[in-house]
Design an enzyme around this catalytic site. Sequence first.
Site, short mmCIF file in Angstrom:
data_model
loop_
_atom_site.label_atom_id
_atom_site.label_comp_id
_atom_site.label_asym_id
_atom_site.label_seq_id
_atom_site.Cartn_x
_atom_site.Cartn_y
_atom_site.Cartn_z
CD GLU B 60 -21.02 -5.41 2.63
OE1 GLU B 60 -21.65 -4.53 2.00
OE2 GLU B 60 -21.28 -6.62 2.53
CG HIS B 129 -17.89 -13.99 -3.77
ND1 HIS B 129 -18.40 -13.50 -4.94
CD2 HIS B 129 -18.72 -13.57 -2.78
CE1 HIS B 129 -19.52 -12.83 -4.69
NE2 HIS B 129 -19.73 -12.84 -3.38
#
Lengths: 424, 331
Positions: B60, B129
Amino acid sequence: MPHDVIMPALGMAQDTGILVSWLKRPGDAVVIGDALFEVETDKATMEVEAQHSGFLTNVDASEGAEVPVGRVIAVISETAEGAVAVQIEQNDGPPDGHAIIMPALGMAQDTGLLVNWLKQPGDIVGADEVLFEVETDKSTMEVLAGFDGFVAALLVQAGEEVPVGHDVAIISISKPSNPVQQSLSAAKQVRSKALQVVSASTELEESAALSKATASLPSARILASPKARRLAQERGLDLRYLEEAGHPQPFHVEDLAVLEELKRHTPMPASSMSIRRLTARVSSEQFSEFSEWAGTQLGNTKTGALIAGLAAGSFSQGQGDLVVAYHQFGTVQNFKNPQHFGLGNPVLEDLKTSPALLIYDLRHSPIISVENCLEGPPTVTLLSQDDDLTLTLECRTDQMSAEAAIYFLSEFAGRMKQPLRHLL
Amino acid sequence: MRQITLSTAVNEAIAEEMRRDETIFLIGEDVAEAGTPFKITSGLVEEFGTDRVIDTPISEPGFMGIAVGAAMTGSRPIVDLMFGDFIFLIMDQLCNQAAKTHYMSGGKLNVPLVLRTNMGATRRSAAQHSQSLHAIVAHIPGLKVAMPSSALEAKGLLKTAIRDNNPVVIFEDKLMYQDKAEVPEGELLIPFGVANVKREGADITLVGTSSMVQVAEKAAEILAAEGISAEVIDPRTIVPLDMDTINTSVRKTSRCIVIDEGHQSFGITSEIASRIMEQSFYYLDGPVVRMGAMDVPIPFSPALEDITVPTPERVVAVARRLMAGEMINAT
C-alpha cells in the site's frame, strides 16, 4: 410552633457550609423571605431566607463556623425569649466529635434508609472503614466513616429513614466515657422537650417540618434546556415559579405553557411586577410654536409648569394634592397641582416630596428611544423627532390599570397636540 | 428510472470519467483481472488496458506513493485501497504528502488524487477489516472526505471527486455494494458540501452518514408510527460539512441525534454535535446525542458485532427519551 433553621444543602456535593454572617440577631423578628444568614460553599456565597415568620432564637452556630448540612443552627419561635432553651438542649446534646451525616447518594434523593450499622457505640473506627449501609431508591451502598476515632454516638437506629444531611453518628478523637445510642424519633422527642420551654404549643410535628423545610429550599441551579431558558427570558417568564410549583425538572419548551398558566393564577411579588409601556405620537407643530412663545415670553420654568399642568389635567388622582416632577436638562422641579394654574404662576413644591407623576422632557436631547426608565412613580418621557412628538408612559401594573393608563396617555397626548385649546 | 447497485454505480463513474479524460488511471491491488474482492472494477481493464488499470504488488505505501507523485506531475490517479483498515499503512503518503503539497507549494502544485476505500462492520470480517476510519482522515486539513449513502451518491460524488484538483477520500460502506438505488443515465455530478434532506420532519433531526442514513430513515419510519416526526439529513460529504442545512433543521426541531458508524469517541458524531451546540445552542431543547460504534475493536462474534453499531431500534429508543424530555447521559 417553633421551626428549626438548618444549614441548607446548596450544592449537590456539599457536606458543610461556612456560616459567613448572621443577618438577624437573636430575638429579632423575622418574616418569611427575610435573609437570615449568609453561607459560603466551595462555589459561591448565598443568602438563606427564613422559611417561617417569628423570632430568631436558639442561635447555635457562630459566624465563621463550618456547619454540616442539615444541622439545626437556630429556631424561629413564636416569642423572642428562647435563649434559655439553648443551654438546656446543649446540656442534653450529643457528645463532641465529628458528625457523620446521611450522604446524598443520588441527585434527587431526600432521604436514605439506614439499613445496618457495622460499628457499635464505643468501637474504634478508621476513616476507611465502613460505618453503615444506606439504601436509596436505586441501590444499597456502604458509607465510610471518613474520620479516625471512636464511635461516640449512633443517633439513628438501623431501619430508620433519615433525611439527607441529618446527623447519624458522631466520631470522637478520644474514647468516649459514655457512648450514646439512640433512634431518630427519640432524638426528635428529646429536642422537642427542650423546645417546650420556649413555647407551650410545641407539637411532635418536628420531623415533618424539618423534611418539608429541606424539600422546599430552592436548589442552587434550575435545570432547563437552552431553548426553554431563552424563550422564558424572551417572554418575561421566571423559571423559579415552575420550580417552586414542584414541576419536574429539567424544564423544556413544553413546560413553559405550564409556567404561563401558573403566572396567570399567581400574583407576583412587587419587585418582579411587570411594566406597562404605552407610546403615543402626535404632531408637535402646535406645541413647538406654543413652547417657543412660552420660552421667550415666560422662560423655561414656565414651559415645565405648562407641560406639568397639561399632564396633571389628564391624570386622575383621588383626594389630595397632586405633585408632578418635571425633569429637563438634568434639573428637576416639583409642581404642586399644576393643572390649576394655566398660564399663571405655578406653586413649586419641596423636592423631598415624592411626586405622583414624573415627566422626562427629552425633546431637546439626542435620545431617540426609552425603555424601562421607570424607577418610582408612573413616568412619561417626551421625545421629538422631525415634526412628531412621542409620549411614552411607563408604569408598574399595580400603579395604574390598563384602562387608566390608556385614558391618561391619550388625554395627555391630546392636550400636547393642541395646548392652547386646553389652557384657554 | 433504472435501478443499479452501488458497485455498478462506482464502476460507471470510473469508466465515464476515464473515457472523458486520458490522464485518469486506476491503481491498486487486484483492480484489473480480479476486479477487486467486491467486483467493483470488473471489465475496466478490458476497456482501458493494463496501462490505465494497474495491478500492484501487495504494498500500500508503494502504490499510494506512486499515485501521489503521478498526481503532482499531471496525472489523475484513482487509488483503490482494498479495505479502509489499511489506511494506516499509507498515512504518510496521504496525510503528510498528498494533503499538504498544494499548501506547501504555495498553490503551484495540485494533487488531483482520489482514494477510494471502504468502511463498515457487520460483515463478519473481524477487528482488522471492519473499521470505519473516516474521522482520522477528516481530521487532516487538505483532505476532502465523501461518504455516499446510496448508489446515486456513490456515482455523483465519485465523479465530482475525480474532477477535484486536490485529494479526496471516498469511504463506501462495503455492505452496501449490492444495494440498488435509482440512478439516472448519463452525467451525474453531486456537489461537495451540500447536505441532502432525505426526509422532512418537525420534532427531531437525525443526521446520519453513509449506511447510517438508512438506519436513520428506518428509525424515522418507526417514530412516524408513534406520531413523532423525524427529519433525516445526509451530509454526503463530511469535509466540507454543510452546517447550514443541519443548523436550519435543528433550529426547527430543537432536538438532534447524530449517527455514524465510526467509533463514538473523538469521532464525526462528536464534531457535528459540537458544531450544533456552538451554532444553535439557544435553539436546543435537549442535548445533542451522539450514536457511533461502541469504543471496542469490532468483534468477530456475529451476536456481538451486530450490537456494536447503531441500529434503528436504538435510535428510536433515544429519540423517544429526547421527546419525553428525559435527562439523557447526564448521570
